[in-house]
Design an enzyme around this catalytic site. Structure first.
Site, mmCIF file in Angstrom:
data_model
loop_
_atom_site.group_PDB
_atom_site.id
_atom_site.type_symbol
_atom_site.label_atom_id
_atom_site.label_comp_id
_atom_site.label_asym_id
_atom_site.label_seq_id
_atom_site.Cartn_x
_atom_site.Cartn_y
_atom_site.Cartn_z
ATOM 1 N N CYS A 143 0.818 -1.229 0.000
ATOM 2 C CA CYS A 143 0.000 0.000 0.000
ATOM 3 C C CYS A 143 0.846 1.272 0.000
ATOM 4 O O CYS A 143 0.334 2.358 -0.239
ATOM 5 C CB CYS A 143 -0.952 -0.008 1.187
ATOM 6 S SG CYS A 143 -1.989 -1.464 1.200
ATOM 7 N N HIS B 103 -3.346 6.946 3.071
ATOM 8 C CA HIS B 103 -3.760 5.674 2.473
ATOM 9 C C HIS B 103 -5.125 5.297 3.064
ATOM 10 O O HIS B 103 -5.373 5.446 4.251
ATOM 11 C CB HIS B 103 -2.726 4.598 2.791
ATOM 12 C CG HIS B 103 -3.198 3.228 2.455
ATOM 13 N ND1 HIS B 103 -3.731 2.921 1.222
ATOM 14 C CD2 HIS B 103 -3.242 2.090 3.181
ATOM 15 C CE1 HIS B 103 -4.068 1.644 1.211
ATOM 16 N NE2 HIS B 103 -3.794 1.115 2.387
ATOM 17 N N ASN C 272 -10.165 -0.324 0.302
ATOM 18 C CA ASN C 272 -8.710 -0.247 0.286
ATOM 19 C C ASN C 272 -8.214 -0.703 -1.091
ATOM 20 O O ASN C 272 -8.311 -1.878 -1.430
ATOM 21 C CB ASN C 272 -8.153 -1.155 1.393
ATOM 22 C CG ASN C 272 -6.637 -1.131 1.488
ATOM 23 O OD1 ASN C 272 -5.951 -0.606 0.607
ATOM 24 N ND2 ASN C 272 -6.107 -1.703 2.546
HETATM 25 O O1 UT7 Z 1 -3.710 -1.466 3.808
HETATM 26 C C1 UT7 Z 1 -2.686 -2.084 4.518
HETATM 27 C C2 UT7 Z 1 -2.862 -2.059 5.945
HETATM 28 N N1 UT7 Z 1 -4.108 -2.633 6.360
HETATM 29 C C3 UT7 Z 1 -4.680 -2.191 7.429
HETATM 30 O O2 UT7 Z 1 -4.157 -1.263 7.985
HETATM 31 C C4 UT7 Z 1 -5.904 -2.886 7.961
HETATM 32 C C5 UT7 Z 1 -5.777 -2.963 9.467
HETATM 33 N N2 UT7 Z 1 -6.851 -3.656 10.157
HETATM 34 C C6 UT7 Z 1 -8.145 -3.256 10.174
HETATM 35 O O3 UT7 Z 1 -8.521 -2.341 9.493
HETATM 36 C C7 UT7 Z 1 -9.072 -3.936 11.145
HETATM 37 O O4 UT7 Z 1 -8.325 -4.702 12.053
HETATM 38 C C8 UT7 Z 1 -10.133 -4.853 10.475
HETATM 39 C C9 UT7 Z 1 -11.158 -3.991 9.775
HETATM 40 C C10 UT7 Z 1 -9.450 -5.779 9.504
HETATM 41 C C11 UT7 Z 1 -10.861 -5.667 11.533
HETATM 42 O O5 UT7 Z 1 -11.432 -4.808 12.516
HETATM 43 P P1 UT7 Z 1 -11.221 -5.122 14.060
HETATM 44 O O6 UT7 Z 1 -11.999 -4.119 14.793
HETATM 45 O O7 UT7 Z 1 -9.737 -5.160 14.295
HETATM 46 O O8 UT7 Z 1 -11.906 -6.534 14.220
HETATM 47 P P2 UT7 Z 1 -11.266 -7.910 14.736
HETATM 48 O O9 UT7 Z 1 -10.356 -8.474 13.705
HETATM 49 O O10 UT7 Z 1 -10.736 -7.712 16.130
HETATM 50 O O11 UT7 Z 1 -12.576 -8.794 14.801
HETATM 51 C C12 UT7 Z 1 -13.629 -8.495 15.713
HETATM 52 C C13 UT7 Z 1 -14.765 -9.479 15.485
HETATM 53 C C14 UT7 Z 1 -14.300 -10.935 15.428
HETATM 54 O O12 UT7 Z 1 -15.319 -11.713 16.052
HETATM 55 P P3 UT7 Z 1 -15.135 -12.275 17.556
HETATM 56 O O13 UT7 Z 1 -13.883 -13.108 17.498
HETATM 57 O O14 UT7 Z 1 -14.983 -11.052 18.402
HETATM 58 O O15 UT7 Z 1 -16.386 -13.024 17.769
HETATM 59 C C15 UT7 Z 1 -14.258 -11.229 13.957
HETATM 60 O O16 UT7 Z 1 -14.457 -12.604 13.689
HETATM 61 O O17 UT7 Z 1 -15.374 -9.212 14.215
HETATM 62 C C16 UT7 Z 1 -15.442 -10.427 13.452
HETATM 63 N N3 UT7 Z 1 -15.338 -10.087 12.047
HETATM 64 C C17 UT7 Z 1 -16.416 -9.797 11.298
HETATM 65 N N4 UT7 Z 1 -17.739 -9.759 11.573
HETATM 66 C C18 UT7 Z 1 -18.573 -9.414 10.580
HETATM 67 C C19 UT7 Z 1 -14.226 -9.963 11.281
HETATM 68 N N5 UT7 Z 1 -14.569 -9.624 10.041
HETATM 69 C C20 UT7 Z 1 -15.919 -9.506 10.008
HETATM 70 C C21 UT7 Z 1 -16.842 -9.165 9.016
HETATM 71 N N6 UT7 Z 1 -18.156 -9.132 9.340
HETATM 72 N N7 UT7 Z 1 -16.477 -8.870 7.757
#
Ligand code: UT7
Length: 324
Positions: A111, A247, A277
């Site tokens: 990115c 970004h 993204n």
């Molecule tokens: O571009 C290069 C760099 N990339 C980035 O900088 C991306 C960085 N990361 C992020 O933007 C975020 O971490 C995400 C958007 C990917 C995820 O958000 P989060 O708030 O960190 O969520 P998480 O991974 O901690 O997941 C929280 C919950 C989980 O469920 P449990 O384990 O708490 O029951 C996931 O399984 O959300 C669940 N989950 C979803 N639920 C519905 C993960 N993806 C989804 C989804 N829909 N698409």
């Protein structure tokens, strides 16, 4: 002599994939995606590949700037989704499709690829080696995303943006500074393991994998540090920045960085809601959208900031030199 952005262009494929469409593919919801990322929809390339998107973005920039394609000396394409892994490079394909036999190279910095490209192009201009350099960020991420993995497939989109750099003696329309960095200790956080010689045919891990939460934390910290560092070494304060073009990975990352350095919402350019993204394409497409909206005035100071797989990162200070 300094480098200057003379023109900007973009191409976004017409097919829109909404959060409601994704609800039919994986166990997710429009509410979750909007709340956690700010994304509402993204574009998907159909029957078009990265070089096609890149060519269209570059033609758009040439037209915007009133520049003939024969004037170009070098084409740089930043991408993690080249038409072909290994060779030929996507930049070579772009040059070929445009009927140009000029130097062409790809950059792999995820990115941050566009900022890396800007850094290289700017150095060539400052050294007086080339006079017109195209820097393109182009991605068809929909082809490396696992459409069964809700943790990643909701985040990414396809698109391409391009700038054309030329020389200037005027500091007030120049690229003031570009800073890039990398830290390979985080290589496992954001990776497509099965697309190179290491695993090759021995794995079915062909798609993009991300440790989202861990990446989020390093992204906020690193982006904030990078912005502070480039401002400090140019003796600038955040107040002097007119527009912040980060970004576009996640609204919450952008918001945390902007708040941390004290940049008000009005100065922050956001496109993540409509494009998701798009990796290396996110900053040049955001530049193009803002330019078309008439958001930038000649002489405005732009702060660009990117972070991606590797990890890699980069920031740039650009005086906007387009317009009356
Ligand atoms: O571009 C290069 C760099 N990339 C980035 O900088 C991306 C960085 N990361 C992020 O933007 C975020 O971490 C995400 C958007 C990917 C995820 O958000 P989060 O708030 O960190 O969520 P998480 O991974 O901690 O997941 C929280 C919950 C989980 O469920 P449990 O384990 O708490 O029951 C996931 O399984 O959300 C669940 N989950 C979803 N639920 C519905 C993960 N993806 C989804 C989804 N829909 N698409």
């Amino acid at each position: 002599m300094f480098g200057k952005i003379e023109a900007v262009g973009a191409y976004l494929p017409p097919k829109v994939l909404t959060n409601a469409d994704l609800e039919k593919l994986v166990d997710t919801s429009d509410e979750w995606i909007r709340k956690r990322t700010g994304i509402r929809e993204r574009r998907i390339a159909e029957g078009e590949y990265t070089s096609d998107l890149a060519v269209k973005a570059l033609y758009s920039a040439l037209e915007e700037g009133g520049i003939e394609r024969e004037e170009l000396d070098l084409i740089i394409v930043a991408t993690i989704t080249p038409d072909y892994f290994t060779m030929p490079s996507t930049a070579t394909l772009v040059a070929g499709k445009m009927g140009l036999q000029i130097p062409a190279l790809d950059i792999s910095a995820a990115c941050s690829g566009f900022i890396y490209g800007l850094s290289i192009a700017n150095s060539y201009l400052r050294a007086g080696i080339y006079k017109k350099v195209a820097v393109i960020g182009a991605e068809v991420l929909s082809r490396i995303v696992n459409w069964q993995d809700r943790r990643t497939c909701v985040l990414f989109g396809d698109g391409a943006g391009a700038v054309i750099l030329g020389p200037t003696g005027e500091w007030e329309e120049a690229i003031w500074d570009v800073e890039i960095g990398a830290d390979g200790r985080y290589q496992d956080y954001l990776i497509t393991p099965g697309r190179g010689v290491r695993y090759g045919c021995e794995t079915d891990r062909l798609f993009l994998e991300m440790k989202g939460n861990e990446t989020f934390k390093v992204a906020v910290k690193t982006l904030s540090q990078s912005v502070r560092s480039i401002l400090e070494r140019n003796n600038l304060t955040p107040d002097e920045v007119d527009h912040f073009i980060p970004h576009q990975a996640n609204y919450r990352i952008i918001d945390a960085v902007a708040r941390g350095i004290g940049l008000p919402k009005e100065k922050v350019v956001l496109t993540v809601d409509k494009y998701g993204n798009t990796s290396s394409a996110s900053i040049p497409t955001a530049l193009y959208d803002s330019h078309k909206e008439g958001r930038f005035k000649k002489g405005d100071l732009l702060l660009l900031d990117a972070f991606g797989g590797g990890f890699t990162w980069g920031s740039a200070l650009v005086k906007w030199g387009i317009g009356g």
